[in-house]
Write an enzyme that holds these catalytic residues in place. Structure first.
Site, PDB file in Angstrom:
ATOM      1  N   LYS A 113       0.834  -1.211   0.000  1.00  0.00           N
ATOM      2  CA  LYS A 113       0.000   0.000   0.000  1.00  0.00           C
ATOM      3  C   LYS A 113       0.866   1.257   0.000  1.00  0.00           C
ATOM      4  O   LYS A 113       0.534   2.250  -0.636  1.00  0.00           O
ATOM      5  CB  LYS A 113      -0.949   0.022   1.211  1.00  0.00           C
ATOM      6  CG  LYS A 113      -1.998  -1.083   1.193  1.00  0.00           C
ATOM      7  CD  LYS A 113      -3.182  -0.739   0.320  1.00  0.00           C
ATOM      8  CE  LYS A 113      -4.045  -1.941  -0.053  1.00  0.00           C
ATOM      9  NZ  LYS A 113      -4.671  -2.612   1.097  1.00  0.00           N
ATOM     10  N   LYS A 195      -3.831 -12.281 -10.949  1.00  0.00           N
ATOM     11  CA  LYS A 195      -5.166 -12.740 -10.587  1.00  0.00           C
ATOM     12  C   LYS A 195      -6.230 -11.698 -10.902  1.00  0.00           C
ATOM     13  O   LYS A 195      -5.943 -10.501 -10.970  1.00  0.00           O
ATOM     14  CB  LYS A 195      -5.210 -13.170  -9.119  1.00  0.00           C
ATOM     15  CG  LYS A 195      -5.089 -12.071  -8.109  1.00  0.00           C
ATOM     16  CD  LYS A 195      -5.285 -12.654  -6.704  1.00  0.00           C
ATOM     17  CE  LYS A 195      -5.549 -11.529  -5.726  1.00  0.00           C
ATOM     18  NZ  LYS A 195      -5.782 -11.949  -4.362  1.00  0.00           N
ATOM     19  N   LYS A 198     -10.210  -6.183  -8.711  1.00  0.00           N
ATOM     20  CA  LYS A 198     -10.988  -5.009  -9.068  1.00  0.00           C
ATOM     21  C   LYS A 198     -10.129  -3.830  -9.503  1.00  0.00           C
ATOM     22  O   LYS A 198     -10.587  -2.956 -10.212  1.00  0.00           O
ATOM     23  CB  LYS A 198     -11.978  -4.588  -7.980  1.00  0.00           C
ATOM     24  CG  LYS A 198     -11.594  -4.803  -6.556  1.00  0.00           C
ATOM     25  CD  LYS A 198     -12.839  -4.602  -5.654  1.00  0.00           C
ATOM     26  CE  LYS A 198     -12.590  -5.108  -4.242  1.00  0.00           C
ATOM     27  NZ  LYS A 198     -13.767  -5.267  -3.440  1.00  0.00           N
TER      28      LYS A 198
END
Ligand code: TRP
Length: 332
Positions: A113, A195, A198
């Site tokens: 992050k 993978k 979103k």
């Protein structure tokens, strides 16, 4: 014997896609029969990376619609919103006193992050795993159905629980990441790059609310190649992924036919994708329509959210009572 307690959480940061559905939600649906399940829409967690709350209400309603349409049953499981349960925030505060800066900074999700949002490294982001530990421990859950990327957070939850038990009293059982083994299906993006998720390229992710044309378009654009040239050639992962999707939504004999064409090097990926698109549409359409109907039935939605809140708070309050007693936070 009382059933074991299960908890999992999902962030309301976007619509559900096939990766969520087959990688997580389908397992939750299955677990509701065997366990005492709590499923939490973690809106506080989403604030660590999505401080704008304009879309939140709609996202939460949509997510409830999609979870219920996917088979989560509010009669069997407790399905609730994190911010409806203030007891979680209180437990988070206590657990923060047991979490060390060093271990939080070392967490891989935190480091990711920081790389992604270097201009917003807030304290909530650093203590994200502590909030997740509070989610789990507030119901004294022992099974946490999550993917590989979340295992470190569950491990940290065990460390915090153990520290609490040692410093105060043995209130918590140790939680472990759980899945039904081989049934945890990993879905890749249709562009073959990592993978399905979103945040990546929206054309490579199929959402449960995509309409028929969009599903067709996305699948027809999925990455393929000119096909196998020799018998026994292993499938590249983007081709394997198309077969995986087909196994999930198509009839057995349909998949078998394409498998043997692959073997015989006569497969035409255009035909395979056309078939996959139609079967995917038949699979998704009823879920999409049901999710929409639930989302628009505000009276029903309110009832489900309220019932979840009440049941979750009941269980949370019991744990918090034990926690406060163990810590000696009782003065009258
Ligand atoms: N961190 C999880 C994710 O990003 C979401 C989550 C929050 C969660 N609290 C949880 C998952 C508790 C399992 C248990 O997917």
């Amino acid at each position: 014997m009382p059933k074991e307690v299960v908890l999992s959480g999902i962030r309301p940061t976007g619509f559900l896609h096939l990766g969520n559905y087959f990688g997580a939600v389908k397992n939750w649906v299955r677990m509701q029969h065997d366990y005492n399940c709590y499923f939490c829409v973690v809106d506080w967690h989403s604030l660590t990376t999505h401080p704008d709350t304009k879309e939140l209400r709609n996202n939460v309603h949509r997510l409830f619609g999609e979870l219920l349409a996917s088979g989560l049953d509010p009669e069997q499981s407790v399905i609730y919103v994190q911010s409806d349960v203030p007891e979680i925030a209180e437990l988070y505060l206590y657990l923060n006193m047991l979490a060390y800066q060093g271990e939080l900074e070392k967490t891989s999700t935190f480091k990711d992050k920081v790389r992604q949002h270097p201009q917003n490294v807030n304290a909530g982001l650093l203590t994200y795993p502590v909030l997740q530990a509070a989610d789990i421990l507030i119901h004294r859950a022992v099974k946490v159905p999550v993917g590989k990327d979340q295992e470190q957070h569950v491990e940290m939850t065990r460390n915090l629980a153990e520290r609490f038990n040692r410093r105060y009293e043995a209130v918590f059982s140790m939680p472990f990441a759980f899945n039904y083994g081989e049934s945890l299906t990993k879905i890749l993006g249709l562009d073959g790059k990592g993978k399905m998720s979103k945040s990546e390229n929206p054309m490579s992710t199929i959402y449960l609310n995509d309409d028929d044309d969009l599903i067709r378009k996305k699948i027809m654009k999925a990455k393929t190649d000119s096909g196998p040239t020799e018998k026994g050639m292993p499938k590249p992962d983007y081709i394997e992924n198309l077969f995986t999707l087909m196994q999930l939504v198509s009839r057995y004999d349909v998949v078998a036919a394409f498998e043997s064409e692959y073997e015989a090097c006569s497969i035409r990926y255009g035909d395979m994708k056309k078939q996959l698109a139609e079967d995917m549409i038949s699979f998704i359409t009823p879920i999409r329509e049901k999710a929409e109907a639930i989302q628009n039935d505000k009276a029903y939605l309110t009832k489900v959210i309220k019932t979840g809140e009440q049941k979750a708070r009941e269980s949370a309050a019991e744990t918090l009572k034990l926690v406060r007693k163990a810590m000696g936070l009782n003065y009258v």
